[in-house]
Write a protein that holds these residues in place. Structure first.
Motif, PDB file in Angstrom:
ATOM      1  N   GLN A 105      29.284 -65.029  19.280  1.00 52.08           N
ATOM      2  CA  GLN A 105      28.766 -63.720  19.645  1.00 52.08           C
ATOM      3  C   GLN A 105      27.731 -63.351  18.586  1.00 52.08           C
ATOM      4  N   VAL A 106      26.568 -62.933  19.027  1.00 51.87           N
ATOM      5  CA  VAL A 106      25.479 -62.587  18.118  1.00 51.87           C
ATOM      6  C   VAL A 106      25.250 -61.083  18.260  1.00 51.87           C
ATOM      7  N   VAL A 107      25.353 -60.353  17.163  1.00 49.42           N
ATOM      8  CA  VAL A 107      25.317 -58.893  17.180  1.00 49.42           C
ATOM      9  C   VAL A 107      23.920 -58.389  16.827  1.00 49.42           C
ATOM     10  N   GLY A 108      23.416 -57.456  17.613  1.00 44.65           N
ATOM     11  CA  GLY A 108      22.173 -56.756  17.291  1.00 44.65           C
ATOM     12  C   GLY A 108      20.939 -57.630  17.259  1.00 44.65           C
ATOM     13  N   ILE A 109      20.656 -58.330  18.330  1.00 47.83           N
ATOM     14  CA  ILE A 109      19.533 -59.273  18.382  1.00 47.83           C
ATOM     15  C   ILE A 109      18.205 -58.545  18.584  1.00 47.83           C
ATOM     16  N   VAL A 110      17.197 -58.983  17.839  1.00 48.63           N
ATOM     17  CA  VAL A 110      15.805 -58.581  18.067  1.00 48.63           C
ATOM     18  C   VAL A 110      14.940 -59.841  17.956  1.00 48.63           C
ATOM     19  N   GLU A 132      12.578 -67.458  18.035  1.00 50.07           N
ATOM     20  CA  GLU A 132      13.285 -67.103  16.805  1.00 50.07           C
ATOM     21  C   GLU A 132      13.782 -65.673  16.940  1.00 50.07           C
ATOM     22  N   ILE A 133      15.068 -65.474  16.633  1.00 49.00           N
ATOM     23  CA  ILE A 133      15.667 -64.142  16.725  1.00 49.00           C
ATOM     24  C   ILE A 133      16.319 -63.774  15.390  1.00 49.00           C
ATOM     25  N   ALA A 134      16.282 -62.487  15.080  1.00 53.33           N
ATOM     26  CA  ALA A 134      17.025 -61.943  13.943  1.00 53.33           C
ATOM     27  C   ALA A 134      18.240 -61.223  14.519  1.00 53.33           C
ATOM     28  N   HIS A 135      19.233 -61.010  13.695  1.00 57.67           N
ATOM     29  CA  HIS A 135      20.466 -60.378  14.182  1.00 57.67           C
ATOM     30  C   HIS A 135      21.219 -59.735  13.021  1.00 57.67           C
TER      31      HIS A 135
END
Length: 142
Positions: A105-110, A132-135
Motif C-alpha cells: 500500500q502506497v500512501v499519499g502518492i503524487v 516516478e512517484i513520490a509518497h
C-alpha cells in the motif's frame, strides 16, 4: 525450494486512488531510510544511544514498454495538473500468469516525473515510458 517456485519474470500493477494504471515491467525505489540521532549519556563511555527520529521514503519509478495503458497514465497526470490531490494506491508484484506475489500500500502518492517514449526507427528497442512517484509511506498489504 526448487527453482520453478521463483518467478523469472515479474510484472508490477499500479493502482492509484482506485484507478488501475496497468502493468509495468520494472519497479525501483521501494525503500525507506530512518534517520537516527546519537545521544550520549554522561558517565556512559561504552556507547551512544541511537534514537530514531525521521523516516524518509524513496521515490518509486516504474517502467514499461508503451502499451494501451500509456493513455491511463497521461489521463491521470492531466487530472493531477488541474488539482494536485494526494491519493493512496497499491503496487502488486505479479507472476507471468498474473497471480500476486506481494503487494504494498502506497500512501499519499503524487507524480514527480513521467518520461514518454523516444521513437527512433533506427533503434530496434521497444519504446519505453517511465513514471516516478513520490509518497508519504509504504505499508505491507495483507
Amino acid at each position: 525450494m526448487t527453482a520453478s517456485v521463483y518467478a523469472s519474470t515479474l510484472f508490477f500493477r499500479l493502482t492509484i486512488g482506485g484507478n488501475d494504471l496497468g502493468a509495468f515491467h520494472t519497479c525501483t525505489g521501494l525503500g525507506a531510510e530512518m534517520q537516527v540521532e546519537q545521544v550520549v549519556e554522561g558517565g556512559n563511555n561504552g556507547f551512544a544511544w541511537q534514537l530514531p527520529s525521521r523516516i524518509t521514503w524513496s521515490n518509486i519509478t516504474l517502467t514499461r514498454p508503451v502499451t494501451a495503458d500509456t493513455t491511463k497514465v497521461a489521463n491521470w497526470l492531466a487530472r493531477t495538473v488541474n488539482r494536485v490531490d494526494r491519493k493512496d494506491g497499491e503496487i502488486v508484484a505479479l507472476r507471468p500468469d498474473l497471480t500476486p506475489i506481494a503487494n504494498w500500500q502506497v500512501v499519499g502518492i503524487v507524480p514527480v516525473r513521467w518520461q514518454g517514449p523516444s521513437f527512433d526507427p533506427a533503434n530496434s528497442q521497444p519504446a519505453v515510458e517511465s513514471l516516478e512517484i513520490a509518497h508519504q509511506g509504504l505499508q505491507a498489504a495483507g
